[in-house]
Design an enzyme around this catalytic site. Structure first.
Site, PDB file in Angstrom:
ATOM      1  CB  ALA A  11      -0.939  -0.174   1.094  1.00 24.57           C
ATOM      2  NE  ARG A  33      -4.755  -9.390   1.606  1.00 24.98           N
ATOM      3  CZ  ARG A  33      -5.539  -9.065   2.722  1.00 24.98           C
ATOM      4  NH1 ARG A  33      -6.060  -9.740   3.810  1.00 24.98           N
ATOM      5  NH2 ARG A  33      -6.139  -7.898   2.508  1.00 24.98           N
ATOM      6  CG  ASN A 102       2.278   3.750  13.343  1.00 25.60           C
ATOM      7  OD1 ASN A 102       3.534   3.980  13.577  1.00 25.60           O
ATOM      8  ND2 ASN A 102       1.694   4.959  12.680  1.00 25.60           N
ATOM      9  CB  SER A 128       7.877   9.031  11.829  1.00 29.69           C
ATOM     10  OG  SER A 128       7.517  10.633  11.642  1.00 29.69           O
ATOM     11  N   GLY A 129       6.990   9.943   8.924  1.00 27.96           N
ATOM     12  CA  GLY A 129       7.010  10.830   7.925  1.00 27.96           C
ATOM     13  C   GLY A 129       6.064  10.731   6.764  1.00 27.96           C
ATOM     14  N   GLY A 130       5.144   9.746   6.958  1.00 30.25           N
ATOM     15  CA  GLY A 130       3.935   9.221   6.134  1.00 30.25           C
ATOM     16  C   GLY A 130       4.606   8.894   4.812  1.00 30.25           C
ATOM     17  CE  LYS A 182       6.039   6.863  13.554  1.00 27.71           C
ATOM     18  NZ  LYS A 182       4.540   6.599  13.459  1.00 27.71           N
ATOM     19  CG  HIS A 185       7.855  10.891  16.443  1.00 32.37           C
ATOM     20  ND1 HIS A 185       6.468  10.714  15.489  1.00 32.37           N
ATOM     21  CD2 HIS A 185       8.703  11.782  15.793  1.00 32.37           C
ATOM     22  CE1 HIS A 185       6.723  11.503  14.652  1.00 32.37           C
ATOM     23  NE2 HIS A 185       7.696  12.247  14.768  1.00 32.37           N
ATOM     24  CG  ASN A 186       3.279   8.926  16.063  1.00 27.86           C
ATOM     25  OD1 ASN A 186       4.146   8.912  15.609  1.00 27.86           O
ATOM     26  ND2 ASN A 186       2.304   8.209  15.444  1.00 27.86           N
ATOM     27  CD  GLU A 189       2.634  13.776  14.263  1.00 26.57           C
ATOM     28  OE1 GLU A 189       3.673  12.939  14.055  1.00 26.57           O
ATOM     29  OE2 GLU A 189       1.505  13.262  13.821  1.00 26.57           O
ATOM     30  CE1 TYR A 190      -1.659  11.603  17.845  1.00 24.40           C
ATOM     31  CE2 TYR A 190      -3.779  12.144  19.204  1.00 24.40           C
ATOM     32  CZ  TYR A 190      -3.019  11.373  18.286  1.00 24.40           C
ATOM     33  OH  TYR A 190      -3.580  10.225  17.416  1.00 24.40           O
ATOM     34  CG  HIS A 449      -4.373   5.332  52.194  1.00 20.86           C
ATOM     35  ND1 HIS A 449      -4.461   4.015  51.961  1.00 20.86           N
ATOM     36  CD2 HIS A 449      -5.503   5.886  51.846  1.00 20.86           C
ATOM     37  CE1 HIS A 449      -5.483   3.682  51.381  1.00 20.86           C
ATOM     38  NE2 HIS A 449      -6.265   4.715  51.425  1.00 20.86           N
TER      39      HIS A 449
HETATM   40  P1  NDP Z   1      -2.577   0.054   5.222  1.00 23.09           P
HETATM   41  O1  NDP Z   1      -2.379   0.286   6.882  1.00 23.09           O
HETATM   42  O2  NDP Z   1      -3.998   0.603   4.651  1.00 23.09           O
HETATM   43  O3  NDP Z   1      -2.334  -1.570   5.127  1.00 23.09           O
HETATM   44  C1  NDP Z   1      -2.852  -2.009   3.933  1.00 23.09           C
HETATM   45  C2  NDP Z   1      -1.783  -3.105   3.305  1.00 23.09           C
HETATM   46  O4  NDP Z   1      -2.025  -4.368   4.369  1.00 23.09           O
HETATM   47  C3  NDP Z   1      -2.085  -3.500   1.944  1.00 23.09           C
HETATM   48  O5  NDP Z   1      -0.802  -4.113   1.377  1.00 23.09           O
HETATM   49  C4  NDP Z   1      -2.937  -4.965   2.460  1.00 23.09           C
HETATM   50  O6  NDP Z   1      -2.699  -5.947   1.374  1.00 23.09           O
HETATM   51  C5  NDP Z   1      -2.250  -5.674   3.639  1.00 23.09           C
HETATM   52  N1  NDP Z   1      -2.697  -6.318   4.084  1.00 23.09           N
HETATM   53  C6  NDP Z   1      -4.042  -6.180   5.067  1.00 23.09           C
HETATM   54  N2  NDP Z   1      -4.181  -7.374   5.799  1.00 23.09           N
HETATM   55  C7  NDP Z   1      -3.400  -8.112   5.471  1.00 23.09           C
HETATM   56  C8  NDP Z   1      -3.531  -9.447   5.681  1.00 23.09           C
HETATM   57  N3  NDP Z   1      -4.243 -10.225   6.579  1.00 23.09           N
HETATM   58  N4  NDP Z   1      -2.511 -10.382   5.280  1.00 23.09           N
HETATM   59  C9  NDP Z   1      -1.603  -9.854   4.362  1.00 23.09           C
HETATM   60  N5  NDP Z   1      -1.654  -8.456   4.044  1.00 23.09           N
HETATM   61  C10 NDP Z   1      -2.630  -7.784   4.517  1.00 23.09           C
HETATM   62  O7  NDP Z   1      -1.167   0.487   4.504  1.00 23.09           O
HETATM   63  P2  NDP Z   1      -0.290   1.824   4.608  1.00 23.09           P
HETATM   64  O8  NDP Z   1       0.762   1.760   3.806  1.00 23.09           O
HETATM   65  O9  NDP Z   1      -0.991   3.270   4.960  1.00 23.09           O
HETATM   66  O10 NDP Z   1       0.490   1.571   6.187  1.00 23.09           O
HETATM   67  C11 NDP Z   1       1.236   0.397   6.353  1.00 23.09           C
HETATM   68  C12 NDP Z   1       1.737   0.292   7.753  1.00 23.09           C
HETATM   69  O11 NDP Z   1       2.746   1.645   7.973  1.00 23.09           O
HETATM   70  C13 NDP Z   1       0.618   0.363   8.755  1.00 23.09           C
HETATM   71  O12 NDP Z   1       0.935  -0.260  10.162  1.00 23.09           O
HETATM   72  C14 NDP Z   1       0.500   1.792   9.066  1.00 23.09           C
HETATM   73  O13 NDP Z   1       0.104   2.303  10.497  1.00 23.09           O
HETATM   74  C15 NDP Z   1       2.014   2.152   8.944  1.00 23.09           C
HETATM   75  N6  NDP Z   1       2.262   3.847   8.794  1.00 23.09           N
HETATM   76  C16 NDP Z   1       1.709   4.256   7.982  1.00 23.09           C
HETATM   77  C17 NDP Z   1       1.876   5.649   7.676  1.00 23.09           C
HETATM   78  C18 NDP Z   1       1.236   6.514   6.737  1.00 23.09           C
HETATM   79  O14 NDP Z   1       1.325   7.727   6.588  1.00 23.09           O
HETATM   80  N7  NDP Z   1       0.055   6.005   6.084  1.00 23.09           N
HETATM   81  C19 NDP Z   1       2.732   6.313   8.462  1.00 23.09           C
HETATM   82  C20 NDP Z   1       3.624   5.427   9.090  1.00 23.09           C
HETATM   83  C21 NDP Z   1       3.494   4.233   9.423  1.00 23.09           C
HETATM   84  P3  NDP Z   1      -3.915  -6.076   0.237  1.00 23.09           P
HETATM   85  O15 NDP Z   1      -3.315  -5.207  -0.879  1.00 23.09           O
HETATM   86  O16 NDP Z   1      -3.983  -7.585  -0.154  1.00 23.09           O
HETATM   87  O17 NDP Z   1      -5.167  -5.573   1.024  1.00 23.09           O
END
Ligand code: NDP
Length: 473
Positions: A11, A33, A102, A128-130, A182, A185-186, A189-190, A449
């Site tokens: 993702a 997946r 996270n 961190s950093g999105g 981390k 850190h968050n 940030e809040y 107490h």
């Molecule tokens: P998401 O948290 O939206 O997760 C989606 C991903 O997880 C997809 O690749 C999905 O696969 C996979 N997934 C979900 N369930 C399963 C499962 N049961 N088995 C296998 N794969 C699975 O993605 P993000 O990229 O936004 O974030 C990834 C991680 O990074 C998270 O833990 C998030 O908290 C952390 N994070 C995110 C930040 C952000 O700014 N977005 C910043 C810092 C950290 P599929 O494509 O098959 O659905």
């Protein structure tokens, strides 16, 4: 040819991290997946570097050079456990699983212990950093064993943000240390965001400035000691006009702040550790209050002060000082929590290094962090940043303005929980005597107490129901 590292979970975060690795010349195996994401990555960005796409976990694992470095970037929680269970049986002793999601540090501790039993390294890593950070250089906070950092560190440091040539990545400490840091850190940030929000609210409703004028104030602040990413984007948001209505963007956004949970974890953990992170807690609660629409609607008619909005000369400068001082308090509290966590779990975290790796890549990146680093370099054991020479002097110089701002907020009925709780914390630490002595007396009265005395060792109890003589407990 084999890939140097692999990323599963493509993702936004995983995809950008994989691209960042590839752009730095590291052949990277990619897997998801749902295969469509893997294909899309290679189709769209395949020319950025060497990607080794894998359809199955088996293929993915087979494509990695040994010891294997496998990064999981999937949804935190149960999906992370599911993915670990899928891959761990395919790995061999000495291989590394990096969780860049996270995760809660307690989950990371559990996973690390379980995988260690199976001869695998589990490296809970705060990133961190999105999505922008993941692509262009995040701040990276890896936990896990020192041995695993030897194999992973150079790669992670390579793709991390750099400030003055120093990578924003360092081995934080064993097992859950990276995810713990981390999390805090968050939380910081809040707090930082809440303090900025209060500054805006005061400039708007006490000084009567428009959002565009306040944007200019923030731009000016961003050239001084408050210079930071958050101040910079605040000016951008405030200067933005809604295209549909022509009104300031900030006026058309529903005033109910959301949260994903890391701020709440920070406060929950702080309560367990007994660390007063009141600034972070106020920030979490302020978002919570904002979201209680029914409660707010019911209370809207409650009486407030009869003051008019008026321009107070020099007020913007006062607010800058209040913001600066409150920010020092918020960071002092956050670093106290890291120190307490480090002691509780035996992580031996270098606090100055945490300030160093937050200078770039992450949301709280700021000039200010150099000062924090310097404070810990001068005295690694300083009990609080507030007593560091530089901060003590700066906050001391800001305190009159800070008090005027809190007073003004109270008089005008403008909520400023961040500013006022930070000031209360500062005054609590400064106080010669706290009314906790009375609290102890009450506790002894109703619950026997016991209490300690200022002049003698031991625990004591007064016979409140009897002749009120004192006995040693
Ligand atoms: P998401 O948290 O939206 O997760 C989606 C991903 O997880 C997809 O690749 C999905 O696969 C996979 N997934 C979900 N369930 C399963 C499962 N049961 N088995 C296998 N794969 C699975 O993605 P993000 O990229 O936004 O974030 C990834 C991680 O990074 C998270 O833990 C998030 O908290 C952390 N994070 C995110 C930040 C952000 O700014 N977005 C910043 C810092 C950290 P599929 O494509 O098959 O659905």
């Amino acid at each position: 040819s084999k890939a140097r590292i692999g990323v599963t979970g493509l993702a936004v975060m995983g995809r950008n991290l994989a691209r960042n690795l590839a752009r730095h010349g590291h052949p990277v195996a990619v897997h998801n997946r749902t295969e469509a994401r893997t294909k899309a990555l290679v189709t769209e960005f395949g020319d950025e570097g060497t990607f080794v796409p894998a359809e199955t976990p088996e293929e993915f694992v087979a494509s990695l050079e040994r010891p294997r470095r496998l990064v999981i970037m999937v949804k935190a929680g149960a999906p992370t456990d599911a993915v670990i269970e899928e891959f761990a049986p395919l790995l061999e002793p000495g291989d590394m699983i990096v969780d860049g999601g996270n995760a809660h540090f307690a989950d990371t501790r559990r996973r690390e212990a379980a995988l260690r039993e199976r001869g695998l390294h589990f490296v809970g890593t705060g990133i961190s950093g999105g999505e922008e950070g993941a692509l262009h250089g995040p701040s990276i906070m890896p936990g896990g064993s020192a041995e695993s950092y030897e194999a992973l560190g150079p790669l992670l440091e390579d793709i991390a943000a750099k400030v003055d040539g120093t990578p924003c990545c360092v081995h934080v400490g064993p097992d859950g240390a990276g995810h713990f840091v981390k999390m805090v850190h968050n939380g910081i940030e809040y707090a930082d965001m809440q303090l900025i929000a209060e500054s805006y609210d005061l400039l708007r409703h006490a000084a009567g400035l428009s959002p565009a004028e306040i944007a200019e104030v923030f731009r000016t602040w961003n050239t001084g000691r408050l210079e930071s990413y958050l101040i910079e984007i605040t000016a951008e948001v405030l200067a933005h006009t809604d295209a549909a209505t022509g009104r300031p963007f900030v006026d058309v956004v529903l005033d109910q702040a959301e949260q994903k949970g890391t701020g709440r974890w920070t406060v929950q953990t702080a309560l367990d550790l007994g660390v007063p992170v009141s600034g972070i807690a106020e920030a979490v609660f302020a978002r919570s209050v904002s979201g209680h629409a029914d409660l707010r609607r019911a209370a809207r008619g409650l009486p407030g002060p009869q003051n008019d909005v008026r321009y107070l000369s020099g007020f913007a400068d006062d607010v800058e000082q209040a913001l600066y001082a409150s920010k020092v308090v918020a960071y002092a509290q956050g670093f106290h929590q890291i120190q307490a966590g480090s002691e509780e779990y035996g992580w031996n975290i270098d606090l100055g290094q945490m300030a160093t790796i937050w200078r770039g890549g992450c949301i709280i990146r700021a000039r200010f962090l150099d000062r924090i680093r310097a404070a810990y370099e001068a005295d690694p054991r300083t009990p609080t940043l507030l007593t560091d020479d530089h901060f003590a002097e700066a906050v001391g110089a800001a305190q009159d303005a800070w008090r005027r701002v809190v007073t003004t907020a109270a008089q005008l009925g403008i909520p400023a929980p961040g500013f006022s709780s930070a000031l209360a914390y500062y005054d609590s630490l400064r106080a010669e005597r706290l009314p906790a002595a009375l609290t102890q007396g009450q506790r002894d009265f109703f619950g026997a107490h016991t209490y300690r005395r200022v002049d003698r060792e031991g625990s004591f109890h007064t016979l409140w129901g009897g002749d009120r003589s004192e006995v040693e407990a």
